[in-house]
Design a protein around this motif. Sequence first.
Motif, PDB file in Angstrom:
ATOM      1  N   GLY A 202       0.701  -1.183  -0.055  1.00  0.00           N
ATOM      2  CA  GLY A 202       0.125   0.198   0.023  1.00  0.00           C
ATOM      3  C   GLY A 202       0.882   1.219   0.054  1.00  0.00           C
ATOM      4  N   SER A 238      -1.053 -11.666   0.651  1.00  0.00           N
ATOM      5  CA  SER A 238      -0.741 -10.116   0.864  1.00  0.00           C
ATOM      6  C   SER A 238      -1.849  -9.512   1.504  1.00  0.00           C
ATOM      7  CB  SER A 238      -0.281  -9.572  -0.527  1.00  0.00           C
ATOM      8  OG  SER A 238      -1.787  -9.579  -1.109  1.00  0.00           O
ATOM      9  N   HIS A 240      -3.743  -5.179   2.466  1.00  0.00           N
ATOM     10  CA  HIS A 240      -3.500  -3.706   2.251  1.00  0.00           C
ATOM     11  C   HIS A 240      -3.120  -3.209   3.448  1.00  0.00           C
ATOM     12  CE1 HIS A 240      -4.472   0.236   1.000  1.00  0.00           C
ATOM     13  NE2 HIS A 240      -4.967   0.042  -0.131  1.00  0.00           N
ATOM     14  N   TYR A 324      -5.990  -7.597  -4.100  1.00  0.00           N
ATOM     15  CA  TYR A 324      -4.839  -7.266  -4.768  1.00  0.00           C
ATOM     16  C   TYR A 324      -4.956  -6.012  -5.561  1.00  0.00           C
ATOM     17  CZ  TYR A 324      -0.300  -8.426  -6.997  1.00  0.00           C
ATOM     18  OH  TYR A 324       0.983  -8.488  -7.397  1.00  0.00           O
ATOM     19  N   GLN A 327      -4.557  -3.099  -3.467  1.00  0.00           N
ATOM     20  CA  GLN A 327      -3.088  -2.933  -2.913  1.00  0.00           C
ATOM     21  C   GLN A 327      -2.433  -2.468  -4.066  1.00  0.00           C
ATOM     22  OE1 GLN A 327      -2.418  -6.922  -1.611  1.00  0.00           O
ATOM     23  NE2 GLN A 327      -4.033  -7.259  -0.746  1.00  0.00           N
TER      24      GLN A 327
END
Length: 342
Positions: A202, A238, A240, A324, A327
């Motif tokens: 981010g 992953s 954010h 994603y 992100q």
Amino acid sequence: MAGDLVLLTGGTGMIGFRTLVFVLQKGFRVRCAVRNQAGFERIKSLPSISNYVDRLEPVIVPDITAKGAYDEAVQGVKYILHIASPLASPNFTDFENEVIIPAIKGTVGILESAVKPAAKGIKRVVIVSSIVALVPPQAMFGPDPKTYTEADRAPEPQGGYENGMAAYIASKAFALQATEAFVKEKQPEFDVVNICPSYVLGRDETVTDAKQITKGTNGFAVGQLLGSPAPYSVPSASVHLDDVATLLVESLNPRIPGNQCYLATSQAIEGTTWAAAFDIVKRYYPKQVSEGILKVDGKSTSTNPIRFDPSHTEKTFGITFKGYVDQITSIVDHYLVLLGKE
């Protein structure tokens, strides 16, 4: 809760600064622990907190491994957000003293300071751990059929670290084990929450130069868009940055059960495919792709499949983790602003 004093460590870093912004926006007063005054002045100058500096104060903690390092810092606070810890770095050479000891002593040290009589009144300590504290190290580097949750724990690290990443993984496992052992043995009046993020992506406001856009975990995602994919396979997990900061701040709310771990990762169990960033930028940034600012025809960061189930965290906090697309666009938007190419 608004107006209460929060001690925050790690505010000069990516997660720490974003959390600092969020906790100030919630109306808290914040005592920010930094290694030196220059670090505090730098973050105080960043735009997102310009309207809140009257509720922000520094406390200098030059060495988090020193005995009683946080004794002064914890006095008078109601909550602690402990984010400071060494990151994985190829520059590490002395793994024990640069990575392992600071991670353990920094975490246990702040807990030891918090239980002293002078710190009476602390209600909750929230600590940033990591997914690497939950899984066996081999699962981070090769396929694993198991689905992991916050109930899992990595085995005791055995030393012999081959590189900085291996030392970082061990440091997070040691720190979580030490935290849970401390709570079990000392049974403090406050409770402890551990947030375990995956690879955090981010807009990192501490990055003010486009040349530094690949700093930290953002590099795994955006590096491949600039012609420099990660040199090794990265786990398919992953989250954010804003979601991690939200979890940390919301953990101060007593409605969130304490003395628990919460997993922070997105895309449900399927996780992240790092190469999908190419399709995302083709869709959202066709102009910058055509101009060659973003590259979509090179080698991608390869993905190591690993499964995590964040449903307990989402249910407890009442959130759905950003995917994603959010992100990637968060990082790329920031990059283009820094380039003046937005």
